[in-house]
Design a protein around this motif. Structure first.
Motif, PDB file in Angstrom:
ATOM      1  N   PRO A  76       0.791  -1.242   0.000  1.00  0.00           N
ATOM      2  CA  PRO A  76       0.000   0.000   0.000  1.00  0.00           C
ATOM      3  C   PRO A  76       0.824   1.294   0.000  1.00  0.00           C
ATOM      4  N   GLU A  77       2.130   1.208   0.288  1.00  0.00           N
ATOM      5  CA  GLU A  77       2.921   2.434   0.448  1.00  0.00           C
ATOM      6  C   GLU A  77       2.826   3.381  -0.751  1.00  0.00           C
ATOM      7  N   PRO A  78       3.013   2.887  -2.002  1.00  0.00           N
ATOM      8  CA  PRO A  78       2.971   3.825  -3.140  1.00  0.00           C
ATOM      9  C   PRO A  78       1.624   4.538  -3.283  1.00  0.00           C
ATOM     10  N   LEU A  79       0.578   3.895  -2.797  1.00  0.00           N
ATOM     11  CA  LEU A  79      -0.762   4.480  -2.930  1.00  0.00           C
ATOM     12  C   LEU A  79      -0.899   5.757  -2.109  1.00  0.00           C
ATOM     13  N   LYS A  80      -0.111   5.863  -1.042  1.00  0.00           N
ATOM     14  CA  LYS A  80      -0.185   7.061  -0.183  1.00  0.00           C
ATOM     15  C   LYS A  80       0.208   8.320  -0.951  1.00  0.00           C
ATOM     16  N   GLN A  81       1.020   8.169  -2.001  1.00  0.00           N
ATOM     17  CA  GLN A  81       1.490   9.335  -2.754  1.00  0.00           C
ATOM     18  C   GLN A  81       0.453   9.836  -3.760  1.00  0.00           C
ATOM     19  N   CYS A  82      -0.639   9.094  -3.928  1.00  0.00           N
ATOM     20  CA  CYS A  82      -1.646   9.491  -4.926  1.00  0.00           C
ATOM     21  C   CYS A  82      -2.464  10.691  -4.441  1.00  0.00           C
ATOM     22  N   ASP A  83      -2.833  11.533  -5.395  1.00  0.00           N
ATOM     23  CA  ASP A  83      -3.746  12.637  -5.089  1.00  0.00           C
ATOM     24  C   ASP A  83      -5.189  12.179  -5.231  1.00  0.00           C
ATOM     25  N   MET A  84      -5.381  11.162  -6.036  1.00  0.00           N
ATOM     26  CA  MET A  84      -6.731  10.682  -6.324  1.00  0.00           C
ATOM     27  C   MET A  84      -6.650   9.195  -6.629  1.00  0.00           C
ATOM     28  N   VAL A  85      -7.610   8.447  -6.113  1.00  0.00           N
ATOM     29  CA  VAL A  85      -7.615   7.004  -6.356  1.00  0.00           C
ATOM     30  C   VAL A  85      -8.963   6.603  -6.964  1.00  0.00           C
ATOM     31  N   PHE A  86      -8.894   5.801  -8.020  1.00  0.00           N
ATOM     32  CA  PHE A  86     -10.097   5.217  -8.621  1.00  0.00           C
ATOM     33  C   PHE A  86     -10.199   3.772  -8.151  1.00  0.00           C
ATOM     34  N   GLN A 115     -14.951  -0.646   1.059  1.00  0.00           N
ATOM     35  CA  GLN A 115     -14.844  -0.067   2.399  1.00  0.00           C
ATOM     36  C   GLN A 115     -13.370   0.079   2.809  1.00  0.00           C
ATOM     37  N   GLN A 116     -12.573  -0.945   2.501  1.00  0.00           N
ATOM     38  CA  GLN A 116     -11.151  -0.895   2.871  1.00  0.00           C
ATOM     39  C   GLN A 116     -10.419   0.218   2.112  1.00  0.00           C
ATOM     40  N   LEU A 117     -10.749   0.326   0.839  1.00  0.00           N
ATOM     41  CA  LEU A 117     -10.082   1.331   0.011  1.00  0.00           C
ATOM     42  C   LEU A 117     -10.479   2.744   0.437  1.00  0.00           C
ATOM     43  N   GLU A 118     -11.749   2.921   0.725  1.00  0.00           N
ATOM     44  CA  GLU A 118     -12.195   4.237   1.183  1.00  0.00           C
ATOM     45  C   GLU A 118     -11.531   4.590   2.521  1.00  0.00           C
ATOM     46  N   ALA A 119     -11.446   3.617   3.437  1.00  0.00           N
ATOM     47  CA  ALA A 119     -10.827   3.873   4.735  1.00  0.00           C
ATOM     48  C   ALA A 119      -9.372   4.294   4.562  1.00  0.00           C
ATOM     49  N   PHE A 120      -8.673   3.621   3.643  1.00  0.00           N
ATOM     50  CA  PHE A 120      -7.269   3.959   3.383  1.00  0.00           C
ATOM     51  C   PHE A 120      -7.164   5.392   2.842  1.00  0.00           C
ATOM     52  N   CYS A 121      -8.022   5.705   1.878  1.00  0.00           N
ATOM     53  CA  CYS A 121      -7.976   7.041   1.269  1.00  0.00           C
ATOM     54  C   CYS A 121      -8.327   8.127   2.285  1.00  0.00           C
ATOM     55  N   ARG A 122      -9.273   7.853   3.142  1.00  0.00           N
ATOM     56  CA  ARG A 122      -9.609   8.827   4.192  1.00  0.00           C
ATOM     57  C   ARG A 122      -8.411   9.029   5.117  1.00  0.00           C
ATOM     58  N   ARG A 123      -7.747   7.937   5.441  1.00  0.00           N
ATOM     59  CA  ARG A 123      -6.615   8.012   6.371  1.00  0.00           C
ATOM     60  C   ARG A 123      -5.498   8.887   5.819  1.00  0.00           C
ATOM     61  N   TYR A 124      -5.329   8.891   4.497  1.00  0.00           N
ATOM     62  CA  TYR A 124      -4.222   9.654   3.911  1.00  0.00           C
ATOM     63  C   TYR A 124      -4.706  10.869   3.106  1.00  0.00           C
ATOM     64  N   LEU A 125      -5.930  11.281   3.358  1.00  0.00           N
ATOM     65  CA  LEU A 125      -6.489  12.481   2.720  1.00  0.00           C
ATOM     66  C   LEU A 125      -6.378  12.423   1.190  1.00  0.00           C
ATOM     67  N   ILE A 126      -6.887  11.353   0.643  1.00  0.00           N
ATOM     68  CA  ILE A 126      -6.863  11.146  -0.807  1.00  0.00           C
ATOM     69  C   ILE A 126      -8.314  11.110  -1.311  1.00  0.00           C
ATOM     70  N   SER A 127      -8.599  11.835  -2.384  1.00  0.00           N
ATOM     71  CA  SER A 127      -9.936  11.783  -2.988  1.00  0.00           C
ATOM     72  C   SER A 127     -10.150  10.395  -3.583  1.00  0.00           C
ATOM     73  N   TYR A 128     -11.322   9.818  -3.317  1.00  0.00           N
ATOM     74  CA  TYR A 128     -11.594   8.462  -3.792  1.00  0.00           C
ATOM     75  C   TYR A 128     -12.806   8.478  -4.719  1.00  0.00           C
ATOM     76  N   ILE A 129     -12.652   7.869  -5.878  1.00  0.00           N
ATOM     77  CA  ILE A 129     -13.782   7.753  -6.810  1.00  0.00           C
ATOM     78  C   ILE A 129     -14.041   6.266  -7.057  1.00  0.00           C
ATOM     79  N   ASP A 130     -15.263   5.864  -6.772  1.00  0.00           N
ATOM     80  CA  ASP A 130     -15.633   4.453  -6.859  1.00  0.00           C
ATOM     81  C   ASP A 130     -16.558   4.211  -8.057  1.00  0.00           C
ATOM     82  N   ILE A 131     -16.259   3.163  -8.808  1.00  0.00           N
ATOM     83  CA  ILE A 131     -17.225   2.742  -9.837  1.00  0.00           C
ATOM     84  C   ILE A 131     -17.493   1.247  -9.697  1.00  0.00           C
TER      85      ILE A 131
END
Lengths: 111, 435
Positions: free
Chosen positions: B272-282, B292-308
């Motif tokens: 998961p480390e490289p994902l922390k550097q993202c500004d936005m995650v799809f 749920q896990q992906l959203e929790a991770f993005c919230r933890r590192y202040l990353i905008s999350y877009i789910d499809i």
């Protein structure tokens, strides 16, 4: 959060009990939880979700899959919770139990 | 380079306080608190703001604002007790703000005290303006400050304060996105989790738009059953058992000579480390638990999350057609989450857990994935550039494949404005409190 008397009771089993929350769920970290005799390692840092999370009324997570005496369905693998990966077997515990009872009921699957 | 991320809601709260007039001081100051995420580059996640009480300002006409020791002690106490980094903050008017000689002198004087209060964290000073900001950061143990190379405001629109070079001619047809839009796009780092039917469409569109920095995850190889929808995949990929991440690399590389693509042929949880550097995650993943896990991770590192996601459900009654449905959701840190939206519920998580192992190959086709991916990329570009002038606090579109419609979800008006599941105080490494 959790009733004081239940926390005290659980600390008899896990003196270093810690609390953290994520996604609206309160998780209990159980450092160096003693596993039944014969397990390797003998102790693990486990994570207990005493309330509903990840599809179960309560759930006990381990840092790795354990070689259980009776084969269990480890249907949760690499579940990311609180910045770590966790593993859990499918084991349903009826709701409404005290914290220590919940833990012991989950650990019954290890016998 | 150091990255700073600040949620828009926190920045607004900070600015609103700093813009208030004071009985005698010409300007206000305050303290922002943040958590350091070690890495390359390090990231500072801003979590809280502490205003300075009116009574803690000292009358001194030589400076805009002078505060007493009690105000500084209050900030240090918070840094100490919550193990947070402390940033002195004040505000200028419009334009690119800079630190004055007094700002620099005072920051150098204050920072050792902040470092003593919370040694593992980064500390410093921030100066804001209405449309920009600058920061000086002292990393743990450092005596000299570094300039924050990138400050991003996490919200809709997203602000990325950085500088780069762009190819103006190539992107002339999308110049309506705004003066600095291509710069923002080229400097943003995007993560795509799942490079199948949905993710492959997203990668293709991002590459055309001009994104150059990617973090991509998919553990699978191309199989024959993927060819009905996996954009960029070829028959020879089935024969060669090509990993899906390599198909994405090929698509991006066909459009960009200069690019940075980090690929992982694994699930994201294993690296998961490289994902922390993202500004936005799809998130193009299967199942509620994965979301749920992906959203929790993005919230933890202040990353905008877009789910499809999409599904083809069996007919409800005999003779009815199957029901094709899907969703596009924007989950922005500091704003309502997918639980607030009731998209993720204990009931659907329980139902999913009960069906574990019985899923088989779900029906998937190319066109709904294209619709969902296009809408998701549309949201991403609006978030990054603010071109539409819209700034919703939540976005949730429902796709009805049988009707060919994409409309705001009917539950949207009932979504609470405040998220109780992911408070900003929980960002960064989790804190386990002894009981």
């Amino acid at each position: 959060m959790f009733p004081e008397d239940q926390v005290t009771e659980l600390k008899e089993l896990c003196p270093e009990l810690k609390l953290a929350s994520e996604g609206g769920v309160n998780y209990l970290l159980l450092p160096a939880l003693a596993l039944p005799e014969g397990y390797t390692p003998a102790r693990v840092d486990a994570l207990l979700s005493p309330t509903q999370a990840h599809g179960y009324p309560s759930r006990l997570f381990f840092p790795q899959e354990l070689q259980t005496r009776t084969q269990r369905n480890w249907n949760a693998k690499n579940i990311r919770i609180l910045d770590k990966n966790w593993f859990a077997y499918s084991w349903s515990v009826k709701p409404g139990l005290r914290l220590a009872q919940i833990l012991l009921e989950h650990m019954r699957a290890l016998r | 380079m150091i990255k700073i991320r600040i949620p828009k809601s926190l920045l607004t709260k900070t600015k609103n306080d700093l813009k208030r007039s004071h009985p005698h001081a010409a300007e206000r100051v305050g303290f922002l608190f943040g958590k350091l995420v070690a890495g390359t580059p390090p990231i500072i996640l801003m979590t809280e703001y502490l205003p300075v009480d009116d009574g803690n300002y000292i009358h001194d006409e030589r400076v805009g604002a002078k505060i007493n020791a009690a105000a500084i002690r209050a900030a240090m106490q918070k840094g100490l007790s919550d193990s947070l980094g402390i940033f002195h903050v004040h505000m200028h008017a419009w334009g690119s703000p800079g630190f004055s000689g007094i700002d620099l002198r005072e920051s150098v004087r204050l920072t050792p005290s902040f470092q003593a209060a919370s040694p593992p964290q980064a500390h410093g000073a921030i100066v804001l303006s209405e449309n920009d900001m600058a920061a000086m950061v002292w990393l743990p143990g450092k005596r000299k400050p570094a300039t924050a190379g990138r400050i991003s405001v996490i919200g809709w629109p997203f602000y990325l304060f950085s500088w780069g070079n762009m190819d103006a001619n190539r992107y002339s047809r999308q110049s309506f996105l705004g003066h600095n839009s291509q710069d923002t796009i080229e400097n943003a780092t995007v993560g795509v989790i799942g490079l199948g039917g949905g993710g492959s469409h997203i990668v293709q569109q991002l590459a055309h738009i001009g994104f150059k920095n990617y973090v991509l995850y998919d553990k699978d190889i191309v199989e024959e059953t993927n060819l009905n929808r996996l954009v960029g995949a070829k028959w020879k990929d089935v024969e060669k058992r090509t990993p899906k991440v390599k198909v994405s690399i090929r698509v991006i590389s066909g459009l960009h000579r200069k690019k940075k693509i980090l690929t992982h042929q694994s699930i994201w949880q294993e690296n998961p480390e490289p994902l922390k550097q993202c500004d936005m995650v799809f998130g193009c993943v299967d199942g509620f638990s994965q979301r749920q896990q992906l959203e929790a991770f993005c919230r933890r590192y202040l990353i905008s999350y877009i789910d499809i996601g999409m599904d083809v459900h069996p007919p409800r009654r005999e003779g009815d057609p199957p029901d094709m449905a899907g969703q596009i959701i924007v989950s922005m840190p500091g704003e309502p989450c997918m639980q607030c939206m009731t998209f993720l519920t204990p009931e659907n998580m329980e139902k999913e857990a009960g069906k574990y192992g019985a899923a088989g190959g779900n029906p998937q086709v190319v066109w709904p994935n294209g619709v969902l991916a296009s809408a998701a990329v549309g949201f991403a570009i609006d978030i990054l550039t603010g071109w539409s002038g819209e700034s919703p606090h939540v976005a949730w579109l429902s796709y009805r494949g049988n009707l060919g419609t994409v409309t705001p979800d009917h539950r949207l008006p009932y979504v609470s404005r405040t998220c109780t599941h992911y408070p900003l105080t929980n960002v960064g490494a989790p804190v386990f409190k002894p009981l």
